[in-house]
Design a protein around this motif. Structure first.
Motif, PDB file in Angstrom:
ATOM      1  N   PHE A 161       0.827  -1.200   0.000  1.00 27.99           N
ATOM      2  CA  PHE A 161       0.000   0.000   0.000  1.00 27.99           C
ATOM      3  C   PHE A 161       0.864   1.254   0.000  1.00 27.99           C
ATOM      4  O   PHE A 161       1.813   1.370   0.770  1.00 27.99           O
ATOM      5  CB  PHE A 161      -0.899   0.020   1.243  1.00 27.99           C
ATOM      6  CG  PHE A 161      -1.775   1.245   1.346  1.00 27.99           C
ATOM      7  CD1 PHE A 161      -2.901   1.388   0.556  1.00 27.99           C
ATOM      8  CD2 PHE A 161      -1.452   2.268   2.229  1.00 27.99           C
ATOM      9  CE1 PHE A 161      -3.695   2.516   0.642  1.00 27.99           C
ATOM     10  CE2 PHE A 161      -2.246   3.404   2.320  1.00 27.99           C
ATOM     11  CZ  PHE A 161      -3.377   3.519   1.519  1.00 27.99           C
ATOM     12  N   SER A 162       0.541   2.185  -0.894  1.00 29.79           N
ATOM     13  CA  SER A 162       1.164   3.513  -0.870  1.00 29.79           C
ATOM     14  C   SER A 162       0.110   4.523  -1.266  1.00 29.79           C
ATOM     15  O   SER A 162      -0.866   4.199  -1.959  1.00 29.79           O
ATOM     16  CB  SER A 162       2.369   3.583  -1.822  1.00 29.79           C
ATOM     17  OG  SER A 162       1.951   3.475  -3.164  1.00 29.79           O
ATOM     18  N   VAL A 163       0.303   5.749  -0.828  1.00 26.81           N
ATOM     19  CA  VAL A 163      -0.690   6.797  -1.081  1.00 26.81           C
ATOM     20  C   VAL A 163       0.029   8.138  -1.038  1.00 26.81           C
ATOM     21  O   VAL A 163       1.116   8.258  -0.467  1.00 26.81           O
ATOM     22  CB  VAL A 163      -1.830   6.731  -0.034  1.00 26.81           C
ATOM     23  CG1 VAL A 163      -1.322   7.087   1.356  1.00 26.81           C
ATOM     24  CG2 VAL A 163      -3.015   7.607  -0.425  1.00 26.81           C
ATOM     25  N   ASN A 164      -0.595   9.159  -1.656  1.00 32.71           N
ATOM     26  CA  ASN A 164       0.048  10.480  -1.717  1.00 32.71           C
ATOM     27  C   ASN A 164      -0.423  11.411  -0.615  1.00 32.71           C
ATOM     28  O   ASN A 164      -0.341  12.623  -0.749  1.00 32.71           O
ATOM     29  CB  ASN A 164      -0.204  11.125  -3.078  1.00 32.71           C
ATOM     30  CG  ASN A 164      -1.676  11.423  -3.312  1.00 32.71           C
ATOM     31  OD1 ASN A 164      -2.537  10.948  -2.572  1.00 32.71           O
ATOM     32  ND2 ASN A 164      -1.971  12.193  -4.340  1.00 32.71           N
ATOM     33  N   SER A 165      -0.894  10.867   0.495  1.00 31.90           N
ATOM     34  CA  SER A 165      -1.393  11.690   1.600  1.00 31.90           C
ATOM     35  C   SER A 165      -0.890  11.134   2.919  1.00 31.90           C
ATOM     36  O   SER A 165      -1.107   9.955   3.228  1.00 31.90           O
ATOM     37  CB  SER A 165      -2.931  11.717   1.596  1.00 31.90           C
ATOM     38  OG  SER A 165      -3.435  12.165   2.837  1.00 31.90           O
ATOM     39  N   GLY A 166      -0.227  11.984   3.712  1.00 26.82           N
ATOM     40  CA  GLY A 166       0.219  11.560   5.024  1.00 26.82           C
ATOM     41  C   GLY A 166      -0.940  11.216   5.943  1.00 26.82           C
ATOM     42  O   GLY A 166      -0.855  10.280   6.742  1.00 26.82           O
ATOM     43  N   GLN A 167      -2.041  11.954   5.839  1.00 26.24           N
ATOM     44  CA  GLN A 167      -3.210  11.675   6.674  1.00 26.24           C
ATOM     45  C   GLN A 167      -3.811  10.315   6.327  1.00 26.24           C
ATOM     46  O   GLN A 167      -4.247   9.566   7.212  1.00 26.24           O
ATOM     47  CB  GLN A 167      -4.251  12.778   6.496  1.00 26.24           C
ATOM     48  CG  GLN A 167      -5.395  12.730   7.494  1.00 26.24           C
ATOM     49  CD  GLN A 167      -4.930  12.938   8.923  1.00 26.24           C
ATOM     50  OE1 GLN A 167      -4.263  13.906   9.238  1.00 26.24           O
ATOM     51  NE2 GLN A 167      -5.274  12.014   9.804  1.00 26.24           N
ATOM     52  N   ALA A 168      -3.819   9.976   5.033  1.00 22.51           N
ATOM     53  CA  ALA A 168      -4.322   8.667   4.624  1.00 22.51           C
ATOM     54  C   ALA A 168      -3.407   7.553   5.116  1.00 22.51           C
ATOM     55  O   ALA A 168      -3.879   6.479   5.537  1.00 22.51           O
ATOM     56  CB  ALA A 168      -4.454   8.611   3.104  1.00 22.51           C
ATOM     57  N   LEU A 169      -2.094   7.791   5.088  1.00 29.33           N
ATOM     58  CA  LEU A 169      -1.166   6.796   5.632  1.00 29.33           C
ATOM     59  C   LEU A 169      -1.413   6.584   7.126  1.00 29.33           C
ATOM     60  O   LEU A 169      -1.370   5.454   7.620  1.00 29.33           O
ATOM     61  CB  LEU A 169       0.271   7.261   5.421  1.00 29.33           C
ATOM     62  CG  LEU A 169       0.929   6.980   4.064  1.00 29.33           C
ATOM     63  CD1 LEU A 169       2.338   7.540   4.040  1.00 29.33           C
ATOM     64  CD2 LEU A 169       0.939   5.494   3.757  1.00 29.33           C
ATOM     65  N   ARG A 170      -1.652   7.672   7.833  1.00 31.77           N
ATOM     66  CA  ARG A 170      -1.954   7.565   9.267  1.00 31.77           C
ATOM     67  C   ARG A 170      -3.187   6.688   9.486  1.00 31.77           C
ATOM     68  O   ARG A 170      -3.194   5.804  10.359  1.00 31.77           O
ATOM     69  CB  ARG A 170      -2.176   8.951   9.847  1.00 31.77           C
ATOM     70  CG  ARG A 170      -2.739   8.965  11.254  1.00 31.77           C
ATOM     71  CD  ARG A 170      -3.000  10.383  11.745  1.00 31.77           C
ATOM     72  NE  ARG A 170      -3.752  10.371  12.985  1.00 31.77           N
ATOM     73  CZ  ARG A 170      -5.080  10.357  13.065  1.00 31.77           C
ATOM     74  NH1 ARG A 170      -5.814  10.353  11.956  1.00 31.77           N
ATOM     75  NH2 ARG A 170      -5.683  10.330  14.238  1.00 31.77           N
ATOM     76  N   SER A 171      -4.239   6.911   8.701  1.00 27.57           N
ATOM     77  CA  SER A 171      -5.465   6.102   8.841  1.00 27.57           C
ATOM     78  C   SER A 171      -5.181   4.634   8.559  1.00 27.57           C
ATOM     79  O   SER A 171      -5.694   3.748   9.259  1.00 27.57           O
ATOM     80  CB  SER A 171      -6.544   6.626   7.885  1.00 27.57           C
ATOM     81  OG  SER A 171      -6.910   7.945   8.218  1.00 27.57           O
TER      82      SER A 171
END
Length: 294
Positions: free
Chosen positions: A219-229
């Motif tokens: 999993f990877s994403v371009n949002s730190g907040q989404a990574l936190r979730s």
């Protein structure tokens, strides 16, 4: 007589070609112009102007002195303008760009303090993790978290952007906690799409040794907040800014891993266009950022 004033009169006499023309331009009498020039000549012990009834010309000393006087007068004017700017009240609209996570969790409290202290300034902040063009896109200041390429922009160095590695208790109960950085190679490491390289992490050990490890995950994403979730859901180990995860760590929703190792940090700067006389609003904002994050 005032030496700086006499220099200004001498320069005008040279540029206009005569004492009479300089007197008319400066609102003085021709004898007073001559008095200023003689004052300088007496101080220097040398003739500056060779004068006849028909014309005047610079002596060798006069030519060199004229060039230096021009530089001195320019610097004096700049110094006075700077003093005026320092007394000026910051006002107007300021456009600022910053990375999303840093902007939302670290920069906003500082901006709030700045606005309370400067009621005549308004700030428009754009949060984006892409590299913006400060000049083309009309920003006055940009905060960048990354190594800086060569650029014509001015950069003020801020403190490194500190990261922490952590995971949810449920994930650690299922997969176990890594004991050294090399153990991360066998864990699910959640990736942040905007960081390069994404798969290579470097930790510093208690003895100062460097530990480089290749990591991966599904999993990877371009949002730190989404990574936190995702981390809170137990999806894997997260490496993100301390400011984003501080409350979760304090509440034990996330647990720091590898506490004996310092995770990588990223260089952080505030960038702005070169200007000999930045506006009071920009100068005061830059000073506030450096005070808060320098």
């Amino acid at each position: 007589m005032d030496r700086l004033t006499s220099m200004a009169v001498f320069v005008r006499a040279v540029e206009t070609g005569s004492f009479a023309a300089a007197a008319e331009a400066l609102g003085l009498s021709a004898p007073m112009v001559g008095k200023h020039v003689r004052f300088l000549e007496d101080r220097l012990g040398a003739r500056l102007l060779a004068r006849t009834t028909r014309r005047q010309s610079l002596t060798e000393v006069g030519r060199a002195f004229y060039e230096r006087c021009c530089n001195v007068l320019v610097e004096a004017e700049a110094a006075e303008a700077l003093a005026e700017d320092l007394r000026a009240v910051p006002r107007g609209r300021l456009r600022v760009n910053a990375p999303v996570t840093f902007g939302a969790h670290e920069l906003m409290p500082m901006v709030a303090r700045y606005l309370r202290a400067n009621p005549e300034v308004s700030i428009e902040v754009t949060l984006s993790d892409r590299i913006v063009d400060l000049v083309e896109e009309g920003y006055e200041a940009v905060i960048r978290i990354a190594p800086l390429p060569d650029s014509s922009l001015v950069a003020r160095k801020l403190r490194p952007y500190r990261l922490v590695a952590c995971a949810a208790p449920a994930y650690l109960a299922e997969r176990g906690a890594p004991q050294r950085p090399e153990d991360l190679a066998s864990h699910e490491c959640l990736g942040f799409a905007h960081w390069e390289p994404r798969d290579l992490l470097q930790f510093t050990g208690p003895d100062g040794s460097l530990h480089s490890v290749r990591v991966g995950g599904r999993f990877s994403v371009n949002s730190g907040q989404a990574l936190r979730s995702a981390a809170l859901e137990g999806l894997g180990i997260i490496l993100q800014p301390e400011g984003l995860l501080r409350d979760d760590i304090a509440a034990s929703r996330l647990v720091r891993v590898l506490p004996g190792y310092d995770p990588p940090s990223r260089p952080m700067h505030i960038l702005f266009a070169p200007d000999r006389r930045p506006t009071p609003k920009l100068r005061s904002f830059i000073d506030a950022v450096v005070e808060a994050f320098g």
